[in-house]
Design an enzyme around this catalytic site. Structure first.
Site, mmCIF file in Angstrom:
data_model
loop_
_atom_site.group_PDB
_atom_site.id
_atom_site.type_symbol
_atom_site.label_atom_id
_atom_site.label_comp_id
_atom_site.label_asym_id
_atom_site.label_seq_id
_atom_site.Cartn_x
_atom_site.Cartn_y
_atom_site.Cartn_z
ATOM 1 N N PHE A 180 -16.441 4.474 6.477
ATOM 2 C CA PHE A 180 -14.997 4.763 6.399
ATOM 3 C C PHE A 180 -14.440 4.602 4.979
ATOM 4 C CE2 PHE A 180 -14.027 0.285 6.189
ATOM 5 C CZ PHE A 180 -14.942 -0.334 7.036
ATOM 6 N N HIS A 226 -2.268 -5.389 1.209
ATOM 7 C CA HIS A 226 -3.502 -6.141 0.963
ATOM 8 C C HIS A 226 -3.082 -7.502 0.464
ATOM 9 C CE1 HIS A 226 -7.203 -7.553 -0.945
ATOM 10 N NE2 HIS A 226 -6.434 -7.876 -1.972
ATOM 11 N N ASN A 228 -2.353 -0.188 6.863
ATOM 12 C CA ASN A 228 -1.910 -1.505 7.345
ATOM 13 C C ASN A 228 -1.019 -2.248 6.330
ATOM 14 O OD1 ASN A 228 -3.934 -2.089 5.563
ATOM 15 N ND2 ASN A 228 -5.245 -3.175 7.015
ATOM 16 N N THR A 243 -6.471 -7.468 10.220
ATOM 17 C CA THR A 243 -6.617 -6.166 9.562
ATOM 18 C C THR A 243 -6.048 -5.009 10.383
ATOM 19 O OG1 THR A 243 -8.632 -7.042 8.559
ATOM 20 C CG2 THR A 243 -8.287 -4.670 8.377
ATOM 21 N N GLU A 251 -8.539 -10.841 -8.592
ATOM 22 C CA GLU A 251 -7.705 -9.659 -8.346
ATOM 23 C C GLU A 251 -6.495 -9.633 -9.279
ATOM 24 O OE1 GLU A 251 -7.162 -9.836 -4.081
ATOM 25 O OE2 GLU A 251 -9.235 -9.224 -3.734
ATOM 26 N N TYR A 259 -12.448 -2.529 -3.729
ATOM 27 C CA TYR A 259 -13.023 -2.541 -2.376
ATOM 28 C C TYR A 259 -14.547 -2.453 -2.435
ATOM 29 C CZ TYR A 259 -8.377 -2.175 -0.307
ATOM 30 O OH TYR A 259 -7.084 -2.434 0.099
ATOM 31 N N ARG A 266 1.664 -6.993 9.263
ATOM 32 C CA ARG A 266 0.937 -5.927 9.959
ATOM 33 C C ARG A 266 1.336 -5.844 11.425
ATOM 34 N NH1 ARG A 266 -4.842 -7.264 7.028
ATOM 35 N NH2 ARG A 266 -4.575 -5.932 5.182
ATOM 36 N N LYS A 307 0.816 -1.226 0.000
ATOM 37 C CA LYS A 307 0.000 0.000 0.000
ATOM 38 C C LYS A 307 0.852 1.280 0.000
ATOM 39 C CE LYS A 307 -4.048 -2.108 2.199
ATOM 40 N NZ LYS A 307 -5.121 -1.926 3.202
HETATM 41 P P1 ADP Z 1 -8.261 -7.127 4.953
HETATM 42 O O1 ADP Z 1 -7.421 -6.089 4.247
HETATM 43 O O2 ADP Z 1 -7.614 -7.604 6.235
HETATM 44 O O3 ADP Z 1 -8.675 -8.268 4.049
HETATM 45 P P2 ADP Z 1 -10.961 -5.967 4.712
HETATM 46 O O4 ADP Z 1 -11.142 -6.600 3.374
HETATM 47 O O5 ADP Z 1 -12.060 -6.118 5.718
HETATM 48 O O6 ADP Z 1 -9.610 -6.430 5.441
HETATM 49 O O7 ADP Z 1 -10.737 -4.397 4.529
HETATM 50 C C1 ADP Z 1 -10.004 -3.911 3.462
HETATM 51 C C2 ADP Z 1 -9.220 -2.687 3.899
HETATM 52 O O8 ADP Z 1 -10.122 -1.642 4.256
HETATM 53 C C3 ADP Z 1 -8.370 -2.923 5.146
HETATM 54 O O9 ADP Z 1 -7.124 -3.495 4.845
HETATM 55 C C4 ADP Z 1 -8.241 -1.538 5.682
HETATM 56 O O10 ADP Z 1 -7.243 -0.830 4.958
HETATM 57 C C5 ADP Z 1 -9.602 -0.938 5.370
HETATM 58 N N1 ADP Z 1 -10.530 -1.071 6.513
HETATM 59 C C6 ADP Z 1 -11.259 -2.171 6.823
HETATM 60 N N2 ADP Z 1 -12.008 -1.953 7.924
HETATM 61 C C7 ADP Z 1 -11.741 -0.671 8.323
HETATM 62 C C8 ADP Z 1 -12.200 0.163 9.384
HETATM 63 N N3 ADP Z 1 -13.102 -0.261 10.279
HETATM 64 N N4 ADP Z 1 -11.698 1.413 9.468
HETATM 65 C C9 ADP Z 1 -10.806 1.863 8.552
HETATM 66 N N5 ADP Z 1 -10.328 1.116 7.522
HETATM 67 C C10 ADP Z 1 -10.785 -0.124 7.407
#
Ligand code: ADP
Length: 154
Positions: A57, A115, A112, A91, A126, A49, A102, A9
């Site tokens: 958010f 991805h 974080n 996450t 993807e 996304y 992470r 990222k």
């Molecule tokens: P992951 O990346 O662990 O697969 P998700 O697919 O749920 O998690 O979310 C995608 C991305 O969206 C996360 O990596 C993070 O950057 C962002 N994100 C997810 N949940 C939140 C949240 N509650 N607040 C802020 N950013 C979030």
């Protein structure tokens, strides 16, 4: 062999830890089969996304993912999807286990560092979303005979 998809990222690029993250994947034994620098558009971010577009958010995600270029990787190995997901950690970086990317490199739920695809089906989608046929490279990994036992390759 399985293939998975990773985005390093913008926060990682800005913090100068791209090399360290790629090194972790190399040391694990994952084969880099495609890698390129990329800048997210609003459209591509919403597509990638789409499961979060309606969340309050989401504007923060969009701003964060478009803040600087990213690195896109396709990594290959046995069970690559699950292995890379484990390496990524949960996450929220504050809750991610030490030893994960992470857990070791961030303090944030959003910023974080990476991805990683969460299923083989999503990995395929993807990879297809971001890579073209000519982005993939065929080559022999010279350490391959030392990465797996023979019976794991059957
Ligand atoms: P992951 O990346 O662990 O697969 P998700 O697919 O749920 O998690 O979310 C995608 C991305 O969206 C996360 O990596 C993070 O950057 C962002 N994100 C997810 N949940 C939140 C949240 N509650 N607040 C802020 N950013 C979030």
């Amino acid at each position: 062999m399985e293939r998975t998809f990773v985005i390093i990222k913008p926060c990682s690029l800005q913090r100068g830890i791209v090399g360290e993250i790629i090194t972790r994947f190399e040391r694990k034994g994952l084969k880099i089969v495609a890698m390129k620098m990329y800048r997210f558009t609003r459209e591509k971010c919403a597509e990638h996304y789409k499961h979060l577009v309606d969340k309050p958010f989401y504007p923060i995600i969009e701003k964060s993912m478009m803040a600087a270029p990213v690195l896109l990787l396709c990594l290959e190995g046995i069970d690559a999807v699950a292995v890379v997901r484990e390496m990524t950690g949960s996450t929220n970086g504050r809750k991610a286990a030490p030893g994960t990317l992470r857990g070791d490199y961030c303090m944030s739920h959003q910023e974080n560092v990476v991805h990683a695809s969460d299923s083989l089906e999503n990995a395929e989608k993807e990879c297809a979303r971001f890579f073209n046929e000519e982005d993939y490279f065929e080559y022999e990994q010279s350490n391959f005979p030392y990465l797996y036992a023979e019976d794991e390759l059957k």
